[in-house]
Enzyme design. Structure first.
Site, mmCIF file in Angstrom:
data_model
loop_
_atom_site.group_PDB
_atom_site.id
_atom_site.type_symbol
_atom_site.label_atom_id
_atom_site.label_comp_id
_atom_site.label_asym_id
_atom_site.label_seq_id
_atom_site.Cartn_x
_atom_site.Cartn_y
_atom_site.Cartn_z
ATOM 1 N N ALA A 148 0.834 -1.210 0.000
ATOM 2 C CA ALA A 148 0.000 0.000 0.000
ATOM 3 C C ALA A 148 0.866 1.256 0.000
ATOM 4 O O ALA A 148 0.521 2.260 -0.636
ATOM 5 C CB ALA A 148 -0.928 0.005 1.207
ATOM 6 N N GLU A 153 -7.807 -2.128 5.302
ATOM 7 C CA GLU A 153 -7.604 -2.621 6.675
ATOM 8 C C GLU A 153 -6.350 -3.455 6.754
ATOM 9 O O GLU A 153 -5.821 -3.919 5.750
ATOM 10 C CB GLU A 153 -8.803 -3.468 7.113
ATOM 11 N N GLY A 187 -5.291 -7.364 0.942
ATOM 12 C CA GLY A 187 -5.824 -6.400 1.892
ATOM 13 C C GLY A 187 -5.042 -5.113 1.839
ATOM 14 O O GLY A 187 -4.510 -4.739 0.790
ATOM 15 N N GLU A 188 -4.969 -4.403 2.963
ATOM 16 C CA GLU A 188 -4.298 -3.113 3.126
ATOM 17 C C GLU A 188 -4.617 -2.124 2.003
ATOM 18 O O GLU A 188 -3.765 -1.342 1.572
ATOM 19 C CB GLU A 188 -2.789 -3.285 3.311
ATOM 20 N N ALA A 189 -5.871 -2.161 1.508
ATOM 21 C CA ALA A 189 -6.382 -1.223 0.498
ATOM 22 C C ALA A 189 -5.761 -1.426 -0.872
ATOM 23 O O ALA A 189 -5.987 -0.615 -1.778
ATOM 24 C CB ALA A 189 -6.203 0.229 0.939
#
Length: 345
Positions: free
Chosen positions: A90, A170, A311-313
């Protein structure tokens, strides 16, 4: 709190402009649809994708003690440090896209706020120091802590000076278990439909994970209040994302949502915001098996389907350039009259 009404007139004017641009009508497909959706959200016939900010909600989950993840809980703290240093996916994507990154820590153990770097900030709320509960017992977040988490997320969004798009993600080992519990509770589905491998569980791990979700929904009883479900069988990160999305909607910002965990949070929020599907753009469909089902429940068409599951946007950030291009085309293309090109039906 009442949200601003979607501006259907702005969306109609955006569609009229799309129809008048030098291309066959509808030929840009989803890029035309997303412009009209953004126009309704922002109240502008010519919507904007910038300025954008990425917000990643981070929390530990006590449920990891039940063997529901392939990685230990300590990885969450290590990843926050990595995000701050610029070494996480990210971080790299945000730097490449010119997007500020905010990590909101609402419950990660071993606190150590890394040095703040230009374009990357870690916000640690005081609630992060409070003890976590076990979602298996439907006690993930206490009522008082839930209020504080929601306030922290709202404050984090309201502190952003200018905001056209909030990219929402998240990080939290164990949070796909939380997402599955929320989805099972709200859609009345067995864990066999909602539980996936997450970070890479083997078959035995998936069996344990299903048992945890089954116990969590049973402990929840008949409680289906969306904020209560997020608190009791979700977690602080899921609560924070729902509150952050709501705060962004208050500001007429487009919410660009990431994967399964974010979608579970948005599913809960949709019980309080019935037209949520018209207010959120879903960046991608992840490889987590139940994600597509949740998107269908929300009436959402994701922009990308790349088999991502980080994840992590990251999936939402991968979709942000599509919003950039959609808005650039909408603003910059000539109309048939301007280009002196015969209109093609």
């Amino acid at each position: 709190m009442t949200l601003p009404v979607l501006d259907h007139d702005a969306a109609s004017r955006a569609r009229d402009r799309q129809a008048d641009l030098t291309k066959p009508r509808g030929s840009l497909g989803a890029l035309e649809d997303v412009v009209a959706k953004m126009a309704a959200i922002q109240g502008r016939a010519r919507p904007r994708s910038r300025p954008a900010t990425a917000l990643i909600a981070a929390s530990d989950h006590a449920v990891t003690k039940h063997g529901v993840s392939a990685y230990p809980a300590e990885v969450t703290r290590a990843m926050i440090d990595n995000l701050a240093r610029g070494g996480a996916a990210a971080s790299v994507m945000c730097a490449s896209l010119g997007v500020p990154l905010v990590v909101l820590d609402v419950g990660v153990a071993a606190p150590r706020v890394p040095p703040q770097r230009e374009g990357r900030r870690v916000l640690r709320d005081e609630v992060a120091d409070e003890a976590l509960g076990d979602l298996r017992e439907a006690r993930a977040v206490s009522p008082d802590d839930a209020v504080r988490v929601r306030r922290a997320a709202t404050d984090a969004v309201n502190a952003i000076d200018e905001l056209a798009v909030l990219v929402l993600g998240e990080i939290g080992i164990g949070n796909t278990t939380a997402a599955a519990a929320v989805v099972s509770a709200l859609l009345d589905l067995p864990p066999e439909r909602t539980v996936g491998p997450g970070t890479g569980l083997d078959d035995e791990g998936i069996v344990r994970k299903r048992a945890v979700v089954r116990d969590a929904v049973a402990a929840l009883g008949s409680d289906r209040d969306p904020w209560s479900v997020l608190a009791r069988v979700g977690g602080r990160d899921l609560l924070a994302m729902a509150a952050a999305a709501h705060a962004a909607m208050q500001r007429r910002a487009v919410v660009l949502a990431d994967g399964y965990v974010v979608a579970a949070s948005m599913l809960a929020l949709s019980r309080a915001v019935p037209d949520l599907g018209a207010r959120v753009v879903f960046g991608h469909c992840s490889a987590e098996p139940a994600h597509r089902m949740v998107l269908e429940q929300l009436g959402a068409r994701p922009l990308l389907d790349l088999g991502m599951r980080l994840g992590e946007a990251s999936g939402a950030l991968a979709a942000l350039p599509l919003l950039d291009l959609a808005c650039a085309l909408h603003e910059g293309m000539a109309t048939f009259a301007e280009a002196a090109v015969p209109d093609r039906e």
